[in-house]
Structure formats: C-alpha cells, structure tokens
Design a protein around this motif. Structure first.
Motif, PDB file in Angstrom:
ATOM      1  N   CYS A  65      -5.752   2.471  -6.378  1.00 23.35           N
ATOM      2  CA  CYS A  65      -4.742   2.653  -5.328  1.00 23.35           C
ATOM      3  C   CYS A  65      -4.871   4.019  -4.646  1.00 23.35           C
ATOM      4  CB  CYS A  65      -3.341   2.463  -5.898  1.00 23.35           C
ATOM      5  SG  CYS A  65      -2.760   3.811  -6.941  1.00 23.35           S
ATOM      6  N   GLN A  66      -4.252   4.108  -3.491  1.00 19.68           N
ATOM      7  CA  GLN A  66      -4.218   5.387  -2.758  1.00 19.68           C
ATOM      8  C   GLN A  66      -3.497   6.433  -3.598  1.00 19.68           C
ATOM      9  OE1 GLN A  66      -2.524   5.163   1.173  1.00 19.68           O
ATOM     10  NE2 GLN A  66      -2.918   7.296   1.625  1.00 19.68           N
ATOM     11  N   GLY A  67      -4.027   7.634  -3.579  1.00 20.94           N
ATOM     12  CA  GLY A  67      -3.457   8.692  -4.406  1.00 20.94           C
ATOM     13  C   GLY A  67      -4.259   8.864  -5.678  1.00 20.94           C
TER      14      GLY A  67
ATOM     15  N   CYS B 288     -14.179   4.887  -2.800  1.00 19.60           N
ATOM     16  CA  CYS B 288     -13.373   5.682  -3.730  1.00 19.60           C
ATOM     17  C   CYS B 288     -14.124   6.905  -4.250  1.00 19.60           C
ATOM     18  CB  CYS B 288     -12.930   4.811  -4.901  1.00 19.60           C
ATOM     19  SG  CYS B 288     -11.826   3.477  -4.401  1.00 19.60           S
TER      20      CYS B 288
ATOM     21  N   TYR C 148       2.685   6.020  -7.245  1.00 22.05           N
ATOM     22  CA  TYR C 148       1.664   6.784  -7.977  1.00 22.05           C
ATOM     23  C   TYR C 148       2.069   8.261  -8.035  1.00 22.05           C
ATOM     24  CZ  TYR C 148      -2.619   9.103  -9.333  1.00 22.05           C
ATOM     25  OH  TYR C 148      -3.515   9.894  -9.990  1.00 22.05           O
ATOM     26  N   LYS C 149       2.509   8.773  -6.890  1.00 23.82           N
ATOM     27  CA  LYS C 149       2.900  10.195  -6.837  1.00 23.82           C
ATOM     28  C   LYS C 149       4.110  10.476  -7.737  1.00 23.82           C
ATOM     29  CE  LYS C 149       2.910  10.279  -2.227  1.00 23.82           C
ATOM     30  NZ  LYS C 149       2.906  10.720  -0.799  1.00 23.82           N
TER      31      LYS C 149
ATOM     32  N   ASP D  14      -7.636   8.976  -0.777  1.00 24.19           N
ATOM     33  CA  ASP D  14      -6.494   9.340   0.047  1.00 24.19           C
ATOM     34  C   ASP D  14      -7.035   9.439   1.464  1.00 24.19           C
ATOM     35  OD1 ASP D  14      -3.882   9.946   0.711  1.00 24.19           O
ATOM     36  OD2 ASP D  14      -3.637  11.340  -0.971  1.00 24.19           O
TER      37      ASP D  14
ATOM     38  N   TYR E 141       1.411   3.892  -3.294  1.00 24.38           N
ATOM     39  CA  TYR E 141       1.048   5.298  -3.049  1.00 24.38           C
ATOM     40  C   TYR E 141       2.211   6.207  -3.467  1.00 24.38           C
ATOM     41  CZ  TYR E 141      -0.640   9.388  -0.359  1.00 24.38           C
ATOM     42  OH  TYR E 141      -1.077  10.632   0.032  1.00 24.38           O
ATOM     43  N   GLU E 142       3.417   5.852  -3.020  1.00 26.41           N
ATOM     44  CA  GLU E 142       4.611   6.628  -3.385  1.00 26.41           C
ATOM     45  C   GLU E 142       4.845   6.563  -4.895  1.00 26.41           C
ATOM     46  OE1 GLU E 142       6.250   8.670  -1.396  1.00 26.41           O
ATOM     47  OE2 GLU E 142       4.846   8.060   0.181  1.00 26.41           O
TER      48      GLU E 142
ATOM     49  N   GLY F 138       0.810  -1.220   0.000  1.00 26.03           N
ATOM     50  CA  GLY F 138       0.000   0.000   0.000  1.00 26.03           C
ATOM     51  C   GLY F 138       0.839   1.264   0.000  1.00 26.03           C
TER      52      GLY F 138
END
Length: 231
Positions: free
Chosen positions: A122-124, A180, A76-77, A128, A73-74, A69
């Motif tokens: 995914c997160q992001g 979401c 994606y950013k 979030d 997240y990282e 997870g």
C-alpha cells in the motif's frame, strides 16, 4: 549468504505440487547458505485477497464516500491497518529478497497472490508520491518471480502463439515490483511441468536450486520498457 533474510510468498493449494517442490528446494538451499527464510503460504493461511473496508481498523477519514487507496494510506500512517496486512508488511520490511512462487493464471498471478499485492503493497509502505519506481520505498530489496506455466517455452516466444514471456512479466515486475522500488532479478520460469517427463521436472527443480546457490551475485534486470518490448 549467511545473515540474509528471504521471504517466499507462495501461492499453491497442494503441498505435493511442482510449485510446492520448487518452494521446498528454495527453503532448503537458502537455509543451507545460512539465510533466514520465512514462507507466507497464502492458501494455508486462508489469506484474504479482497481489498475492503475491513482493512482499516480505525475510523475512516471519509465515511461518506469510501476510497480504498486514500483510506489505507491514512490507516498506514496511523497504524490502523488490519493485522494480517501489517504482519506481511513486517516480513517484507525485514527481507533482503522476496521470492514469489506461483502457477501462472491468465498471464498473471492467482487471485490470492494478486490480493496480497493489492493489500500489502500500500501507499506509505511500498511507495508514495513521488517515491515510486527507482525511488520506491522498498528500494534496496530484491524481488524474483518463480513461476510455472501451462504452455511450453515455444508458445512463450516472440513468434509463439502466446507472445514473448517478457510481455506478461511487464505488469507484475514493472508495474508492481519495480514501481515499489524493488530491484528485480530475472524470473525463474519452469515451462509446462505438467507435460514434462519426471526427469525433466527433476531437472527444473535442480536448475532452480543451482541458481539459488549464486543468487546473491546476480545483477538485476534493466527495468525499462525496451527490456520487455524491444526498441
């Protein structure tokens, strides 16, 4: 509605299946309305359902202890997610409505579709902290589950052996889609097509096509526990 974009995430192995027929009629009906329709045919794409380190193309933020997870997240950013994920995210981002077409497996989605949810949402991208549920990052989009069951409608009633169909919709519609930010339209459930007559099956396909004609006028369901479980 001309100008609207629809993504159909389709999970069935056989193009000539009843699920295939439901997917095809949706594509035809929505295109007739002037919508742009994209289909992600997960089995045909050989979509990878497993969430693994391979989903991150760059360096891991913590190579010592892998936390999926956190890493996605990282990634994606930093735009370091695997291309098959980013391609699906782009389709979701562009869509006004996402339709999921699948047969019910164990009160849930087939593994390939579960994997799509695990990897794509995914997160992001989809949520979030604290941007989830009504504040989820996909708010403003509609989602709809169109599914087939092995069991009959009677089996999926409150008094039936399988319990109310709303119970199995809870983790999918509420725990994933509403989380979401999607506004969820009522599920299209085609009960027990395998034991239905040819005429009944044709009726189910026609009912789906008919519903899609006015789909843009529908109000989303009330995404709250009472809708699923009563007061």
């Amino acid at each position: 509605m001309a100008g609207k974009k629809v993504l159909i995430v389709y999970a069935h192995q056989e193009p000539r299946s009843f699920n295939g027929a439901l997917k095809n009629v949706a594509v035809d009906e929505l295109r007739k309305q002037g919508c742009t329709v994209t289909v992600s045919d997960l089995y045909a794409m050989d979509f990878e359902p497993r969430a693994t380190r391979k989903d991150i193309t760059g360096a891991l933020s913590n190579p010592e202890l892998f936390n999926y997870g956190v890493e996605v997240y990282e990634a994606y950013k930093k735009r370091c997610l695997a291309s098959d994920i980013t391609e699906e995210q782009k389709k979701v981002q562009e869509a006004d409505l996402v339709i999921f077409q699948f047969p019910l497996y164990w009160f849930s989605v087939p593994a390939v579709l579960k994997g799509w949810m695990d990897r794509v949402l995914c997160q992001g991208f989809a949520f979030d902290i604290p941007e989830f549920y009504d504040a989820g990052l996909l708010k403003g989009k509609l989602a709809l589950l169109s599914l087939t069951t092995g069991g009959t409608a009677e089996m999926y009633s409150k008094a039936g052996v399988s319990g109310d169909f709303r119970y199995f919709l809870w983790p999918l519609q509420h725990g994933a889609l509403h989380f979401c930010g999607f506004k969820v339209l009522a599920a299209q459930i085609s009960f027990a097509p395998e034991i239905a007559s040819e005429e009944e099956r044709r009726g189910m396909v026609a009912a789906w096509a008919q519903r899609l004609r006015t789909i843009w006028k529908e109000e989303p369901i009330s995404c709250t526990p009472p809708w699923y479980f009563g007061q």
